[in-house]
Design a protein around this motif. Structure first.
Motif, PDB file in Angstrom:
ATOM      1  N   ALA A 120       0.818  -1.219   0.000  1.00 48.84           N
ATOM      2  CA  ALA A 120       0.000   0.000   0.000  1.00 48.84           C
ATOM      3  C   ALA A 120       0.845   1.260   0.000  1.00 48.84           C
ATOM      4  CB  ALA A 120      -0.931   0.000   1.208  1.00 48.84           C
ATOM      5  N   LYS A 121       2.067   1.168   0.547  1.00 47.18           N
ATOM      6  CA  LYS A 121       2.909   2.363   0.654  1.00 47.18           C
ATOM      7  C   LYS A 121       3.576   2.731  -0.675  1.00 47.18           C
ATOM      8  CE  LYS A 121       3.992   2.745   5.563  1.00 47.18           C
ATOM      9  NZ  LYS A 121       2.914   1.935   6.089  1.00 47.18           N
ATOM     10  N   VAL A 122       3.645   1.805  -1.609  1.00 46.77           N
ATOM     11  CA  VAL A 122       4.248   2.115  -2.907  1.00 46.77           C
ATOM     12  C   VAL A 122       3.263   1.862  -4.040  1.00 46.77           C
ATOM     13  CG1 VAL A 122       6.634   1.782  -2.215  1.00 46.77           C
ATOM     14  CG2 VAL A 122       5.280  -0.199  -2.931  1.00 46.77           C
ATOM     15  N   ASP A 123       2.017   1.788  -3.695  1.00 47.04           N
ATOM     16  CA  ASP A 123       0.970   1.537  -4.672  1.00 47.04           C
ATOM     17  C   ASP A 123       0.916   2.671  -5.698  1.00 47.04           C
ATOM     18  OD1 ASP A 123      -0.726  -0.419  -5.273  1.00 47.04           O
ATOM     19  OD2 ASP A 123      -2.390   0.279  -4.060  1.00 47.04           O
ATOM     20  N   PRO A 124       0.768   2.379  -7.004  1.00 41.47           N
ATOM     21  CA  PRO A 124       0.573   3.459  -7.978  1.00 41.47           C
ATOM     22  C   PRO A 124      -0.727   4.206  -7.697  1.00 41.47           C
ATOM     23  CG  PRO A 124       1.119   1.387  -9.079  1.00 41.47           C
ATOM     24  CD  PRO A 124       0.846   1.055  -7.647  1.00 41.47           C
ATOM     25  N   VAL A 125      -0.681   5.523  -7.842  1.00 37.52           N
ATOM     26  CA  VAL A 125      -1.860   6.365  -7.666  1.00 37.52           C
ATOM     27  C   VAL A 125      -2.334   6.802  -9.041  1.00 37.52           C
ATOM     28  CG1 VAL A 125      -2.791   8.479  -6.674  1.00 37.52           C
ATOM     29  CG2 VAL A 125      -1.088   7.156  -5.409  1.00 37.52           C
ATOM     30  N   ILE A 126      -3.579   6.486  -9.363  1.00 37.59           N
ATOM     31  CA  ILE A 126      -4.160   6.823 -10.662  1.00 37.59           C
ATOM     32  C   ILE A 126      -5.071   8.033 -10.481  1.00 37.59           C
ATOM     33  CG2 ILE A 126      -5.544   5.985 -12.597  1.00 37.59           C
ATOM     34  CD1 ILE A 126      -4.847   3.115 -11.625  1.00 37.59           C
ATOM     35  N   GLU A 127      -4.934   9.012 -11.352  1.00 45.00           N
ATOM     36  CA  GLU A 127      -5.803  10.191 -11.326  1.00 45.00           C
ATOM     37  C   GLU A 127      -6.571  10.251 -12.634  1.00 45.00           C
ATOM     38  OE1 GLU A 127      -5.751  15.031 -10.543  1.00 45.00           O
ATOM     39  OE2 GLU A 127      -3.858  13.922 -10.694  1.00 45.00           O
ATOM     40  N   ILE A 128      -7.896  10.346 -12.528  1.00 40.90           N
ATOM     41  CA  ILE A 128      -8.738  10.403 -13.719  1.00 40.90           C
ATOM     42  C   ILE A 128      -9.560  11.689 -13.706  1.00 40.90           C
ATOM     43  CG2 ILE A 128      -8.893   7.897 -13.945  1.00 40.90           C
ATOM     44  CD1 ILE A 128     -11.647   8.003 -12.689  1.00 40.90           C
ATOM     45  N   ALA A 129      -9.917  12.149 -14.896  1.00 36.84           N
ATOM     46  CA  ALA A 129     -10.779  13.324 -15.044  1.00 36.84           C
ATOM     47  C   ALA A 129     -12.226  12.853 -15.121  1.00 36.84           C
ATOM     48  CB  ALA A 129     -10.404  14.107 -16.296  1.00 36.84           C
ATOM     49  N   ILE A 130     -13.071  13.452 -14.323  1.00 36.42           N
ATOM     50  CA  ILE A 130     -14.481  13.062 -14.264  1.00 36.42           C
ATOM     51  C   ILE A 130     -15.323  14.140 -14.937  1.00 36.42           C
ATOM     52  CG2 ILE A 130     -16.411  12.448 -12.781  1.00 36.42           C
ATOM     53  CD1 ILE A 130     -14.156  10.460 -12.659  1.00 36.42           C
ATOM     54  N   GLY A 157     -19.730   5.679  23.452  1.00 39.49           N
ATOM     55  CA  GLY A 157     -18.590   4.948  23.992  1.00 39.49           C
ATOM     56  C   GLY A 157     -17.491   4.685  22.983  1.00 39.49           C
ATOM     57  N   VAL A 158     -17.384   5.515  21.947  1.00 40.03           N
ATOM     58  CA  VAL A 158     -16.310   5.309  20.966  1.00 40.03           C
ATOM     59  C   VAL A 158     -14.997   5.848  21.526  1.00 40.03           C
ATOM     60  CG1 VAL A 158     -17.904   5.466  19.039  1.00 40.03           C
ATOM     61  CG2 VAL A 158     -16.729   7.519  19.810  1.00 40.03           C
ATOM     62  N   LYS A 159     -13.912   5.375  20.986  1.00 39.06           N
ATOM     63  CA  LYS A 159     -12.591   5.850  21.369  1.00 39.06           C
ATOM     64  C   LYS A 159     -11.922   6.411  20.121  1.00 39.06           C
ATOM     65  CE  LYS A 159      -8.283   4.513  23.637  1.00 39.06           C
ATOM     66  NZ  LYS A 159      -7.503   3.407  24.250  1.00 39.06           N
ATOM     67  N   ASN A 160     -11.944   7.740  20.025  1.00 40.72           N
ATOM     68  CA  ASN A 160     -11.370   8.395  18.856  1.00 40.72           C
ATOM     69  C   ASN A 160      -9.853   8.460  18.988  1.00 40.72           C
ATOM     70  OD1 ASN A 160     -11.351   9.639  16.382  1.00 40.72           O
ATOM     71  ND2 ASN A 160     -11.851  11.673  17.164  1.00 40.72           N
ATOM     72  N   GLY A 161      -9.171   8.520  17.883  1.00 35.64           N
ATOM     73  CA  GLY A 161      -7.721   8.593  17.871  1.00 35.64           C
ATOM     74  C   GLY A 161      -7.221   8.497  16.457  1.00 35.64           C
ATOM     75  N   PRO A 162      -5.921   8.277  16.277  1.00 30.95           N
ATOM     76  CA  PRO A 162      -5.393   8.135  14.921  1.00 30.95           C
ATOM     77  C   PRO A 162      -6.007   6.929  14.221  1.00 30.95           C
ATOM     78  CG  PRO A 162      -3.622   8.494  16.501  1.00 30.95           C
ATOM     79  CD  PRO A 162      -4.850   8.228  17.300  1.00 30.95           C
ATOM     80  N   SER A 163      -6.213   7.065  12.922  1.00 30.64           N
ATOM     81  CA  SER A 163      -6.780   5.970  12.127  1.00 30.64           C
ATOM     82  C   SER A 163      -5.769   4.841  11.998  1.00 30.64           C
ATOM     83  CB  SER A 163      -7.152   6.476  10.726  1.00 30.64           C
ATOM     84  OG  SER A 163      -8.183   7.417  10.799  1.00 30.64           O
ATOM     85  N   PRO A 164      -6.231   3.630  11.723  1.00 28.70           N
ATOM     86  CA  PRO A 164      -5.305   2.534  11.447  1.00 28.70           C
ATOM     87  C   PRO A 164      -4.391   2.875  10.278  1.00 28.70           C
ATOM     88  CG  PRO A 164      -7.593   1.796  11.383  1.00 28.70           C
ATOM     89  CD  PRO A 164      -7.637   3.246  11.600  1.00 28.70           C
ATOM     90  N   ALA A 165      -3.244   2.218  10.218  1.00 28.99           N
ATOM     91  CA  ALA A 165      -2.247   2.531   9.186  1.00 28.99           C
ATOM     92  C   ALA A 165      -2.813   2.373   7.789  1.00 28.99           C
ATOM     93  CB  ALA A 165      -1.023   1.643   9.380  1.00 28.99           C
ATOM     94  N   TRP A 166      -3.656   1.328   7.569  1.00 30.76           N
ATOM     95  CA  TRP A 166      -4.175   1.109   6.217  1.00 30.76           C
ATOM     96  C   TRP A 166      -5.051   2.262   5.748  1.00 30.76           C
ATOM     97  CZ3 TRP A 166      -9.391   1.116   5.488  1.00 30.76           C
ATOM     98  CH2 TRP A 166     -10.205   0.860   6.595  1.00 30.76           C
ATOM     99  N   LEU A 167      -5.824   2.847   6.696  1.00 30.81           N
ATOM    100  CA  LEU A 167      -6.682   3.963   6.326  1.00 30.81           C
ATOM    101  C   LEU A 167      -5.864   5.227   6.103  1.00 30.81           C
ATOM    102  CD1 LEU A 167      -9.422   5.174   5.820  1.00 30.81           C
ATOM    103  CD2 LEU A 167      -9.797   5.325   8.291  1.00 30.81           C
ATOM    104  N   GLN A 168      -4.886   5.447   6.955  1.00 34.05           N
ATOM    105  CA  GLN A 168      -4.011   6.603   6.759  1.00 34.05           C
ATOM    106  C   GLN A 168      -3.270   6.504   5.430  1.00 34.05           C
ATOM    107  OE1 GLN A 168      -1.691   8.240   9.954  1.00 34.05           O
ATOM    108  NE2 GLN A 168      -2.771   7.022  11.493  1.00 34.05           N
ATOM    109  N   ASP A 169      -2.793   5.307   5.095  1.00 28.59           N
ATOM    110  CA  ASP A 169      -2.082   5.124   3.826  1.00 28.59           C
ATOM    111  C   ASP A 169      -2.976   5.459   2.642  1.00 28.59           C
ATOM    112  OD1 ASP A 169       0.203   4.345   5.136  1.00 28.59           O
ATOM    113  OD2 ASP A 169      -0.180   2.188   4.926  1.00 28.59           O
ATOM    114  N   LYS A 170      -4.223   5.028   2.701  1.00 28.07           N
ATOM    115  CA  LYS A 170      -5.154   5.306   1.602  1.00 28.07           C
ATOM    116  C   LYS A 170      -5.354   6.803   1.416  1.00 28.07           C
ATOM    117  CE  LYS A 170      -8.292   1.354   1.017  1.00 28.07           C
ATOM    118  NZ  LYS A 170      -7.366   0.318   1.446  1.00 28.07           N
ATOM    119  N   LEU A 171      -5.659   7.491   2.517  1.00 26.53           N
ATOM    120  CA  LEU A 171      -5.954   8.917   2.427  1.00 26.53           C
ATOM    121  C   LEU A 171      -4.719   9.707   2.025  1.00 26.53           C
ATOM    122  CD1 LEU A 171      -8.245   9.370   5.558  1.00 26.53           C
ATOM    123  CD2 LEU A 171      -8.915   8.951   3.189  1.00 26.53           C
ATOM    124  N   ARG A 172      -3.591   9.360   2.596  1.00 26.60           N
ATOM    125  CA  ARG A 172      -2.370  10.090   2.291  1.00 26.60           C
ATOM    126  C   ARG A 172      -1.975   9.896   0.826  1.00 26.60           C
ATOM    127  NH1 ARG A 172       0.240   8.273   6.250  1.00 26.60           N
ATOM    128  NH2 ARG A 172      -0.143   9.940   7.759  1.00 26.60           N
TER     129      ARG A 172
END
Length: 799
Positions: A156-166, A229-244
């Motif tokens: 996920a850390k070196v995954d190609p990022v594709i950008e398309i025009a919508i 009763g949720v516990k907020n904090g930093p997102s899991p690594a997989w979610l952070q990797d996706k967004l970043r």
């Protein structure tokens, strides 16, 4: 729209390469604007092994490490707290560029001790914000490339990022799943099922929701539930990797989860801090005007009447479909949340966003159209993710309004699809394509899926089939001949006439102008226009407020501009439509020309002279002849008042059949348009020129007479204000079959004729075609001429 390859594969089971995917996307209409190879910047980093680590003699926090690399053991000084013997690290050798600190590593001395490189942290490699220590790898061989290790262990850390025009008509492609659906329909894989079961509520929702009656058209449905009763904090690594990877900065899990579904399913969500909702109630309503809100971007917004707002018992909490409020936003201290999934009207959302100048991901998607039917499923997906990662306990779902019904169906005509696309696509293949895209087929009716607001008719079904089939497979085929033998001409007679007129004018030395069909009201009024019937509702400028009633105003304005720049002598023409009203039948084709200045440059022999009415008369006759007008015509007065009353003529085939008009432009018009005279103009209505009776390509046989023509002269005394043209037209009409030509050869004024009288002498040429004329025949024609001229002019034959 950005997404990573691994994110796409969460929805699409495929073995296609990145090149195959990007080619297919562009071919499907989702144009690929770029592919970012995130591993390229890490290509020079290699793995090393720390053999030993000793404290720096002159610095408490520095370690002198002996690191085994692909170039042997190298001494590297490191200040990371976790630098120690026996760990596998990522090494940047001298000459390697480190993107996170924008530095190229070199050999240097730190407190007197040489260092040959560095051991990198995740932030220095722009893999995350982690910088408390260097990267420790659980495996790996010395000298291996770091990107190869990531590709195998953390792709996920070196995954190609594709950008398309919508394009605006494809909102479903603003979610990764919509993109995966198109690729699956093309045959690049299988769409995975990503459903989750409904989460059973453990307690009644403590926050009630209502939609004002007058706001149901702006917000038809609103789903919500409390998770406590949720516990907020930093997102899991997989979610952070996706967004970043797609350029979003991770904030906290409760915020990141809404961003995830925005891009994953084209489903904007919002999460309120439930403890900050006053009165335990939310109300969706129209703004009265003047309400304010501090947005999540820390800017204060003031609302206009009619905007859609979400308020609690005391204040505005959110701008519906656009942005949430800062006060009810989630923080790291949030323990109880209210999750919202609603559908907002695209047009109202667009108006609100534009008025407030807010460009958010939510607005971008709501104003293009999200899937209304997925609203109840969206809240279940979001709830399950929050429970899985942040824990907590979910309430029952509270619903206001109902999901709008946008169901519609259109007929699939397989034969017509093939005819329009130009490809052989079987009916079974067409049905398979539409089914793969989410359409439900019942007989020959295709029911449109709720996530495709762009499909609005049978033509859109054709487009979908063609898009998936790929228009790159079209093969060129010659069109079949509709008739045998020589094919019929493609151009209509009027189109050919228009082209001939252009060539004729250019051959006469005129320069073609191409002007706007819009002119200002004052100029239009000079030429009989400028009325409300030709006024534009939304003009480009004040100078283009009305449709042009004639081509002459634009030619005169062009002449004025050229004269102001020192070019007084011009010959301009234009061919184009003019307008007498706002209906389709009020448009007519015209050919107009304009002459200004002199016939040529100054000449020592005096050959140069100002242009006159006879110059423009010769030109209009040449153009009329080129487009096939009859040779025998009449020239009358009574032209439009923008021509000089005594120096113009109408070329007619009869009293009501006007082919064109020529003459000197009225001085009043020239003064209004700031044109220095003289200026001569002509206008032709090509549609009035009769079409030839025979449409063949061959010319008719030359018709000549072997019999001698006879000429007779007549002199008439008429009033001084009688035009010579009146006499010529009358004489021509005396015997249309026999009289070939009439011309004026003499004019005498004064003398014995008396005051207010003049004598005009005419030569009448008679051309027999079947027999030689006898004296009686000639005298009979002469009598007719005298009678016609006398009645038309009121004159008498001069003795």
């Amino acid at each position: 729209m950005k997404f990573t390859l691994s994110w796409l594969k969460e929805h699409l089971d495929t073995t296609a390469s990145i090149d195959e995917i990007t080619y297919a996307l562009t071919d499907l209409g989702l144009e690929v604007e770029g592919v970012e190879d995130r591993g390229a910047k890490l290509a020079d980093f290699t793995l090393g092994y720390v053999q030993s680590a000793e404290k720096h003699p002159d610095a408490d926090r520095l370690q002198i490490c002996q690191v085994d690399t692909d170039e042997g053991v190298q001494q590297i000084i490191c200040g990371a707290p976790n630098a120690r013997q026996g760990i596998t690290v990522v090494v940047a050798k001298p000459g390697v560029y480190v993107p996170g600190i924008d530095t190229t590593i070199g050999v240097g001395k730190i407190r007197g001790v040489e260092s040959f490189g560095m051991m990198a942290s995740e932030r220095e490699l722009e893999l995350s914000e982690e910088h408390d220590g260097i990267i420790e790898l659980p495996s790996g061989n010395v000298g291996d490339r770091f990107i190869d290790w990531l590709a195998e262990n953390d792709p996920a850390k070196v995954d190609p990022v594709i950008e398309i025009a919508i394009t605006p008509n494809r909102p479903d492609a603003l979610g990764v799943r919509g993109i995966a659906r198109d690729l699956a329909a093309r045959g690049l894989g299988t769409l995975k099922q990503r459903n989750v079961p409904a989460v059973e509520g453990q307690f009644p929702c403590p926050i009630s929701v209502s939609i004002d009656e007058d706001t149901l058209d702006q917000c038809p449905v609103f789903y919500g539930r409390v998770i406590r009763g949720v516990k907020n904090g930093p997102s899991p690594a997989w979610l952070q990797d996706k967004l970043r990877a797609i350029g979003l900065r991770p904030i906290s899990f409760l915020v990141d989860v809404t961003n995830f579904f925005t891009y994953d399913r084209n489903r904007p969500l919002h999460v309120f801090d439930a403890d900050k909702v006053a009165g335990n109630s939310l109300r969706i309503h129209r703004a009265k005007g003047g309400e304010t809100l501090m947005g999540l971007d820390d800017k204060e917004y003031t609302f206009s009447e009619g905007m859609t707002l979400i308020s609690d018992a005391e204040k505005v909490e959110s701008i519906a479909g656009v942005m949430g409020g800062a006060e009810s936003g989630c923080s790291m201290d949030t323990v109880n949340v209210f999750v919202e999934a609603a559908y907002f009207d695209p047009v109202r959302t667009a108006y609100t966003g534009r008025a407030l100048k807010i460009n958010s991901d939510a607005r971008y998607r709501f104003e293009r159209g999200i899937d209304p039917e997925w609203t109840p499923y969206a809240i279940e997906h979001a709830t399950q993710m929050i429970l899985d990662i942040a824990g907590g306990e979910a309430s029952e779902v509270v619903v206001a309004g109902k999901v709008p019904d946008y169901s519609r169906a259109y007929k699939l005509d397989a034969a017509r699809v093939q005819s329009l696309v130009g490809m052989t696509i079987s009916e079974s293949e067409q049905r398979k394509t539409l089914t793969a895209l989410g359409f439900r087929l019942e007989g020959d009716m295709a029911h449109v899926p709720s996530w495709r607001p762009d499909v609005q008719g049978e033509a859109d079904l054709v487009e979908e089939v063609a898009r998936i089939a790929s228009l790159t497979k079209l093969e060129g085929r010659p069109l079949p001949r509709l008739t045998t033998g020589v094919p019929k001409p493609v151009l209509s007679p009027m189109q050919r006439r228009e082209a001939i007129a252009r060539r004729a004018c250019a051959a006469l030395g005129y320069n073609e102008c191409v002007s706007y069909s819009f002119i200002d009201q004052a100029s239009a009024a000079l030429f009989g226009g400028g009325t409300d019937g030709t006024r534009l509702e939304n003009p480009i400028s004040n100078d283009m407020s009305h449709m042009r009633p004639s081509l002459l105003p634009a030619l005169l304005q062009a002449a004025a501009r050229n004269q102001a720049r020192g070019f007084p002598d011009m010959a301009l023409f234009e061919v184009g439509p003019v307008f007498t009203g706002g209906e389709p039948g009020d448009q007519h084709l015209q050919i107009s020309g304009l002459l200004t200045g002199s016939t040529g440059p100054k000449d020592v022999h005096g050959a140069s002279r100002p242009v006159d009415v006879f110059d423009v008369k010769a030109d209009i006759e040449a153009v009329l002849s080129a487009i096939g007008a009859p040779a025998k015509v009449q020239i009358n007065r009574n032209g439009a008042d923008w021509f000089h009353p005594g120096r113009h003529g109408q070329i007619c085939l009869g009293p009501k059949k006007v082919l064109g008009v020529f003459g000197e432009i009225h001085p009043r018009v020239l003064a209004a348009l700031d044109v220095k005279g003289p200026a001569m103009g002509f206008t032709i209505w090509p549609a009035e020129v009769p079409l030839p009776r025979k449409s063949g390509a061959t010319r008719p046989a030359l018709n000549t007479s072997a019999l001698q023509a006879v000429e007779r002269d007549f002199a008439f005394v008429v009033d001084a204000d009688v035009d010579a043209l009146t006499l010529v037209n009358a004489a021509m009409g005396a015997d249309k079959a026999l009289i070939d030509d009439v011309r004026v050869f003499d004019e005498f004024i004064g003398g014995a004729l008396g005051e207010g009288k003049k004598s005009l002498a005419l030569t009448v040429r008679m051309q027999p075609s079947d027999k030689t004329l006898k004296d009686a025949d000639i005298e009979a024609v002469g009598a007719k001429v005298i009678d016609k001229v006398t009645k038309a002019s009121g004159g008498v034959l001069r003795g």
